[in-house]
Design an enzyme around this catalytic site. Sequence first.
Site, PDB file in Angstrom:
ATOM      1  N   LYS A 101      20.268  41.691  22.285  1.00 54.87           N
ATOM      2  CA  LYS A 101      20.201  42.957  23.025  1.00 54.87           C
ATOM      3  C   LYS A 101      20.470  42.788  24.515  1.00 54.87           C
ATOM      4  CE  LYS A 101      17.225  45.176  19.634  1.00 54.87           C
ATOM      5  NZ  LYS A 101      17.630  44.203  18.613  1.00 54.87           N
ATOM      6  N   GLU A 108      12.914  47.818  29.958  1.00 50.93           N
ATOM      7  CA  GLU A 108      13.763  49.005  30.005  1.00 50.93           C
ATOM      8  C   GLU A 108      12.923  50.218  30.395  1.00 50.93           C
ATOM      9  OE1 GLU A 108      15.540  51.112  26.330  1.00 50.93           O
ATOM     10  OE2 GLU A 108      17.054  49.650  26.959  1.00 50.93           O
ATOM     11  N   ARG A 161      24.921  44.535  11.923  1.00 50.34           N
ATOM     12  CA  ARG A 161      24.649  44.433  10.487  1.00 50.34           C
ATOM     13  C   ARG A 161      24.730  45.820   9.868  1.00 50.34           C
ATOM     14  NH1 ARG A 161      19.766  46.927  10.573  1.00 50.34           N
ATOM     15  NH2 ARG A 161      18.368  46.508  12.320  1.00 50.34           N
TER      16      ARG A 161
END
Length: 659
Positions: free
Chosen positions: A116, A200, A293
């Site tokens: 990420k 974040e 995925r």
Amino acid sequence: MFAKLLIANRGEIAVRIIHACHAMGIAAVVVYSEADRRALHVRMADEALPIGPAPAPESYLRIEAIIEAALRAGAQAIHPGYGFLSERAAFSRACRDAGLAFVGPPPEAIEALGDKIAARRLALATGVPVAPGYHGADQSDETLLREATRIGYPLLIKASAGGGGRGMRIVTNADELMPALESARREARAAFGDDTVFLEKLIARPRHIEVQFLADAYGNAVHLFERECSIQRRYQKIVEESPSPALTPKQREMIGEAAVRLARAAGYVNAGTAEFLYDETDGSFAFLEVNARLQVEHPVTEAVTGVDLVQLQIAIAGGARLPFRQEDVQQRGHAIEVRLCAEDPVTFLPAGGRLTRFDLPDDIRCDSGFETGDEVTLYYDSLLAKLIVHADDRSVAIAKLRTALDACTVEGVTTNLPLLRAIAAHPAFAAGETTTDFLTTHQVAARLPAPAPLPDEVVLAAAIADVLALPFGRAAARDPWSALGPWRLLRADMPLRYRDGERERCVRVTECASEWRVEIDGTTCTVGVLATHPDHLIVRTTDGRIERFGIARDGAGLRVEWQGKRFYLSHATLDVEHLGVRGHSHSRAGLEAPMPGTIVRILVNEGDRVAAHQPLVVLEAMKMEHIVAAPHDGIILRLPYAVGALVAKGATLVEMEEG
């Protein structure tokens, strides 16, 4: 095309891939842990190979064992499904090194997008907006604290290798940062083998929008439109739909193009999903991550596009080109998926047990890894099934969903079915008001019907079993006194108390010649015990009926099966005066395991003085952590279990004295 493919996964997704393989004429091989030797995916596969004990790190996360199994079976490809090793670049690379096709992106793309932190950097480089945050390599506590102050609270801690909400924590102030950081790292390390995190800024009341994309090895890439996945609990999705009721055609085009741009920049091949947060107040998007995925919610996209994503995954891994261009893909109608999970519908704590009845509707698509009679283990994810409806418009799809949920019957295992029904019936859901705080904003749990009280017959059977000190079920193979704990001290004239949801049931059992006088909440009956066996009890009631009860000890409580249904009874606090114990009563409130699970950390020692609300023990089940905290100031008297112990629901984790 491949002749044989190995599926490095379990449960629902393994069953889904088996169906795709058989539709393509490919033999499906599965692997299984000791806990899954009788699982549905094992029964359905053409071949099944054992790979280790129940814990995932010793089985489904063992790259070398899975590669060896694939080579031994003669497979040419491996499909990782989702979760476990699906986003591990090392696994993709190990498949390539072993001459096996990996049904997923190449390791370089996983490293560029599956991580990420790397994905945020790539998004910034390609002009895709991201939320303010910190994604640096310096993972020291000092740096993270400083960066958190710069970003401002509230904020999110996220695991770089995470997924499914694991390794994610909300932090509202500086005092919460270090405990949350420690917990997030521990959960990420256990789930993914990587405790790297990033910070974040928390966006208030966003929508969670994601875009499905496909890319082949020849430079072709397309998106298959968006899915909205805003209704979540513990950061995990439970309702997904397509198209999003919030997006305009222009926004849909913009977010789809951004996802394809990211895929091309990363050299992506196969199926992937780009996730965004959408702020309705200003119409802005912030990139979250790329799931390198297949997604759990992929059937929603399949329903509205008519594309079989799993078959396309396999075909692309075999060298095929994308069979269509962007302009050929269209959204048709509206699709909704809900996740039926083995968990409490209010607390979301995971649940396990045997499915004594598992009936799903047969007029819609239902993807599941379980059937009636299967055991739901606590070692893995709580997902039981996915229910997918498709209709010409959203209102009709919601009506079909409500009908489908009403047609479901699940017995033997606690599920979130009442919650799903409440969501589908909620007017805010019908209106499309589906932000990520949907469950709390609309107090959906408050709309759930109160559970029916335990039948008196069940309480009666439990009380007789306790008074007779019968070593039922698994306890029969052990020393019954150690299995029963303090209950071995019971006398026939003492009151027993059982928890029944928020209620407490009081029972007094007295032996009268060859019969038993049982008083339940003031109502008295007389019964005769006809037979006791290692797994059941047979009694004759006052009116001459003969009843059979299956009984098994489960930690500090009992599981009782009666008339085809399963009930769980936990013991309320003992009346110490009747046990002849002197001194103060030791309060046990909040110190019992709220769910079966594994103890992953003990934060105190015997003899320690602790404060109210201080964390004592960390319990993990179905990939989620639960912290058992002190209900009051006191002294730790005893810690019955060690780290790594698997405990039952209701088991006493900490004994402490108040004051």
